[in-house]
Write an enzyme that holds these catalytic residues in place. Structure first.
Site, PDB file in Angstrom:
ATOM      1  N   LYS A   1      20.521 -14.844 -20.078  1.00  0.00           N
ATOM      2  CA  LYS A   1      20.067 -15.087 -21.450  1.00  0.00           C
ATOM      3  C   LYS A   1      21.054 -14.426 -22.397  1.00  0.00           C
ATOM      4  O   LYS A   1      21.703 -13.453 -22.037  1.00  0.00           O
ATOM      5  CB  LYS A   1      18.665 -14.492 -21.668  1.00  0.00           C
ATOM      6  CG  LYS A   1      17.897 -15.146 -22.789  1.00  0.00           C
ATOM      7  CD  LYS A   1      17.218 -16.418 -22.324  1.00  0.00           C
ATOM      8  CE  LYS A   1      16.428 -17.103 -23.413  1.00  0.00           C
ATOM      9  NZ  LYS A   1      15.590 -18.190 -22.876  1.00  0.00           N
TER      10      LYS A   1
HETATM   11  P1  NAD Z   1      11.529 -23.104 -32.370  1.00  0.00           P
HETATM   12  O1  NAD Z   1      12.429 -22.230 -33.171  1.00  0.00           O
HETATM   13  O2  NAD Z   1      11.768 -24.565 -32.337  1.00  0.00           O
HETATM   14  O3  NAD Z   1      10.003 -22.891 -32.812  1.00  0.00           O
HETATM   15  C1  NAD Z   1       9.416 -21.637 -32.948  1.00  0.00           C
HETATM   16  C2  NAD Z   1       8.120 -21.840 -33.739  1.00  0.00           C
HETATM   17  O4  NAD Z   1       7.416 -20.608 -33.779  1.00  0.00           O
HETATM   18  C3  NAD Z   1       8.341 -22.263 -35.192  1.00  0.00           C
HETATM   19  O5  NAD Z   1       7.327 -23.175 -35.564  1.00  0.00           O
HETATM   20  C4  NAD Z   1       8.142 -20.961 -35.970  1.00  0.00           C
HETATM   21  O6  NAD Z   1       7.718 -21.195 -37.302  1.00  0.00           O
HETATM   22  C5  NAD Z   1       7.052 -20.345 -35.138  1.00  0.00           C
HETATM   23  N1  NAD Z   1       6.904 -18.911 -35.303  1.00  0.00           N
HETATM   24  C6  NAD Z   1       7.859 -17.948 -35.325  1.00  0.00           C
HETATM   25  N2  NAD Z   1       7.291 -16.744 -35.525  1.00  0.00           N
HETATM   26  C7  NAD Z   1       5.961 -16.961 -35.620  1.00  0.00           C
HETATM   27  C8  NAD Z   1       4.845 -16.137 -35.840  1.00  0.00           C
HETATM   28  N3  NAD Z   1       4.992 -14.820 -35.984  1.00  0.00           N
HETATM   29  N4  NAD Z   1       3.600 -16.712 -35.867  1.00  0.00           N
HETATM   30  C9  NAD Z   1       3.449 -18.041 -35.724  1.00  0.00           C
HETATM   31  N5  NAD Z   1       4.472 -18.880 -35.514  1.00  0.00           N
HETATM   32  C10 NAD Z   1       5.710 -18.338 -35.471  1.00  0.00           C
HETATM   33  O7  NAD Z   1      11.577 -22.452 -30.900  1.00  0.00           O
HETATM   34  P2  NAD Z   1      11.147 -23.144 -29.537  1.00  0.00           P
HETATM   35  O8  NAD Z   1      12.365 -23.658 -28.872  1.00  0.00           O
HETATM   36  O9  NAD Z   1       9.982 -24.022 -29.743  1.00  0.00           O
HETATM   37  O10 NAD Z   1      10.717 -21.854 -28.693  1.00  0.00           O
HETATM   38  C11 NAD Z   1       9.425 -21.268 -28.814  1.00  0.00           C
HETATM   39  C12 NAD Z   1       9.166 -20.378 -27.617  1.00  0.00           C
HETATM   40  O11 NAD Z   1       9.305 -21.154 -26.428  1.00  0.00           O
HETATM   41  C13 NAD Z   1      10.125 -19.195 -27.434  1.00  0.00           C
HETATM   42  O12 NAD Z   1       9.412 -18.135 -26.853  1.00  0.00           O
HETATM   43  C14 NAD Z   1      11.149 -19.717 -26.446  1.00  0.00           C
HETATM   44  O13 NAD Z   1      11.805 -18.691 -25.728  1.00  0.00           O
HETATM   45  C15 NAD Z   1      10.238 -20.530 -25.550  1.00  0.00           C
HETATM   46  N6  NAD Z   1      10.911 -21.550 -24.757  1.00  0.00           N
HETATM   47  C16 NAD Z   1      11.629 -22.539 -25.362  1.00  0.00           C
HETATM   48  C17 NAD Z   1      12.220 -23.500 -24.558  1.00  0.00           C
HETATM   49  C18 NAD Z   1      12.953 -24.667 -25.165  1.00  0.00           C
HETATM   50  O14 NAD Z   1      13.396 -25.531 -24.396  1.00  0.00           O
HETATM   51  N7  NAD Z   1      13.080 -24.770 -26.465  1.00  0.00           N
HETATM   52  C19 NAD Z   1      12.128 -23.428 -23.169  1.00  0.00           C
HETATM   53  C20 NAD Z   1      11.375 -22.412 -22.594  1.00  0.00           C
HETATM   54  C21 NAD Z   1      10.774 -21.467 -23.412  1.00  0.00           C
END
Ligand code: NAD
Length: 442
Positions: free
Chosen positions: A132
């Site tokens: 990461k």
């Molecule tokens: P993203 O940036 O597209 O979305 C994040 C969302 O969370 C946004 O809507 C943001 O407004 C919201 N957010 C941030 N802080 C917040 C808070 N305090 N309260 C409420 N909402 C909040 O990111 P993503 O890619 O959707 O990733 C989200 C999670 O999923 C992370 O933990 C990431 O590590 C995990 N993840 C993502 C992927 C991927 O393929 N994108 C894969 C595995 C895990």
């Protein structure tokens, strides 16, 4: 301040910031995300009764790198940024894992996310280790030019770490296909040829895989559907709430909505909305695309963002950041299934409370593994130079996720433990098998 035996015994969690700190008598200690992974690992390792020295070898990150990145800003000044790349394991294959751009990135967090990647790749049985990266920055406050220069400088400074057979980054919070394109281009310049397999999550025209943007949410949908089947919960008659309506949260909601799930509570970093009749998630996704916020969506009530976690629904999908459900608030969670779209939203202390209360937690290393699975498919397609249809990608993802879900469920049931510990047990066993076969070079 020194910790005393008495204040070690009775931690209470700060009400104002339940996500990130534990308050003990006269002091405030941040919840270590890497510490949480260690607790999860140790709990599973105890059940497996394996060679302690091997367990010690596989649990710690193999390499953590910190870089200072000078970047020319649009006004001509230079600003220093801090970047990280952690390779937790390369036992089963190249280190694999995203790059996060966020103001709160720390080495502790990156090490935790890198180790979860090792266990996640092993749970879905793909030939990768875990890695990461992250840069401390607020991408919303940087211009496109500044983001590009920051990304290129990060790649250039760490170029020897990366490679299609060594360490393959991907998007995470705050990064996406554009950052991956700059990454691929900078890396490719080194050899004066196109090297698409060094990074996944690229746009399809640059060698990305069809279905990758939806893959994590699709995996959340598949594992939630399997969990509902196991519990006898009729999805077409169930309700859900989602915290974080970004890539993972929105796609999970859209796909589960197609199976009949009614989303009554949805939040993002800007606020939270509620509609007892069910929010039109498709229309909300369009609204968020335009306004970058769930707030202002018509004909719904505004609620307090933290109430999302305590909604009386069948399914809760935390899809934002770590340490959301902690010892302080786990007793207030009222759902039947928690589908962890985010990495690390539930602390080990909260896990125990949820298990006592009969909540089934589909752990992150299983639930959100759809993303890395299709990243693996992207890497395979890049190496072969032949690209699959979206149907092919989704069919293979379905196969991998269903198999992983039932491997974990069986391990959990056989050992009378939670799905989280079951998932770690499956993963640790697979990593140890490889390490034992390879032997340790010393
Ligand atoms: P993203 O940036 O597209 O979305 C994040 C969302 O969370 C946004 O809507 C943001 O407004 C919201 N957010 C941030 N802080 C917040 C808070 N305090 N309260 C409420 N909402 C909040 O990111 P993503 O890619 O959707 O990733 C989200 C999670 O999923 C992370 O933990 C990431 O590590 C995990 N993840 C993502 C992927 C991927 O393929 N994108 C894969 C595995 C895990």
């Amino acid at each position: 301040m020194a910790k005393t035996a008495s204040n070690r015994k009775k931690p209470t969690v700060l009400k104002r910031h339940p996500r990130s700190v534990v308050q003990r008598k006269n002091t405030t200690i941040p919840i270590s995300v890497f510490g949480n992974v260690m607790k999860q690992f140790n709990a599973a390792a105890r059940k497996l009764k394996l060679d302690k020295s091997l367990l010690e070898f596989i649990k710690m990150p193999r390499r953590s790198t910190i870089v200072k990145l000078p970047v020319r800003m649009d006004d001509g000044s230079y600003r220093m940024f801090t970047g990280y790349r952690v390779q937790h394991s390369i036992a089963r294959g190249p280190a694999k894992g995203g790059i996060r751009y966020h103001p709160d990135v720390t080495l502790d967090e990156v090490q935790a996310l890198a180790s979860w990647m090792t266990w996640k790749c092993a749970v879905v049985n793909i030939p990768f280790g875990g890695g990461k990266g992250g840069i401390i920055c607020d991408p919303q406050k940087l211009s496109e030019g500044e983001l590009e220069r920051l990304t290129r400088r990060y790649v250039a400074d760490l170029i020897d770490l990366f490679g299609p057979d060594v360490d393959i980054p991907a998007p995470d919070v705050g990064t996406g296909p554009k950052v991956m394109s700059w990454f691929m281009d900078t890396y490719s310049m080194k050899d004066s040829r196109v090297i698409p397999g060094v990074v996944t999550g690229k746009p399809v025209t640059l060698g990305g895989s069809r279905g990758r943007p939806e893959a994590t949410g699709r995996g959340v949908m598949i594992s939630t559907r399997e969990a509902a089947g196991h519990l006898g919960l009729d999805l077409s008659n169930s309700t859900a709430s989602v915290q974080g309506f970004g890539n993972v949260g929105s796609v999970s909601a859209l796909l589960l909505h197609e199976l009949g799930v009614k989303f009554t509570h949805i939040s993002d970093v800007t606020g939270a909305i509620y509609d007892p009749e069910g929010i039109d998630v498709q229309a909300l996704a369009q609204h968020v695309k335009k306004t970058k916020s769930v707030v202002g969506f018509p004909d719904v009530k505004q609620i307090r963002p933290k109430d999302i976690l305590y909604a009386k629904v069948d399914i809760l999908i935390p899809a934002a950041l770590e340490n959301q459900i902690t010892q302080a608030n786990a007793h207030r969670v009222r759902c039947r299934i928690i589908a962890e779209g985010a990495n690390g939203p539930t602390t080990p202390e909260a896990d125990r409370i949820l298990q006592r209360n009969g909540v089934m937690v589909i752990p992150d290393i299983l639930c959100n593994a759809g993303g890395v699975t299709v990243s693996y498919f992207e890497w395979v397609q890049n190496r072969v130079g032949y690209f699959w249809t979206e149907e092919e990608v989704n069919r293979r993802l379905e196969e991998k996720m269903v198999a992983a879900f039932h491997d974990v469920l069986k391990m959990a049931l056989d050992n009378r433990t939670s799905m989280r510990i079951g998932a770690f047990m499956v993963a640790i066993t697979r990593v140890i098998d490889v390490v034992q076969m390879r032997g340790i070079y010393s």
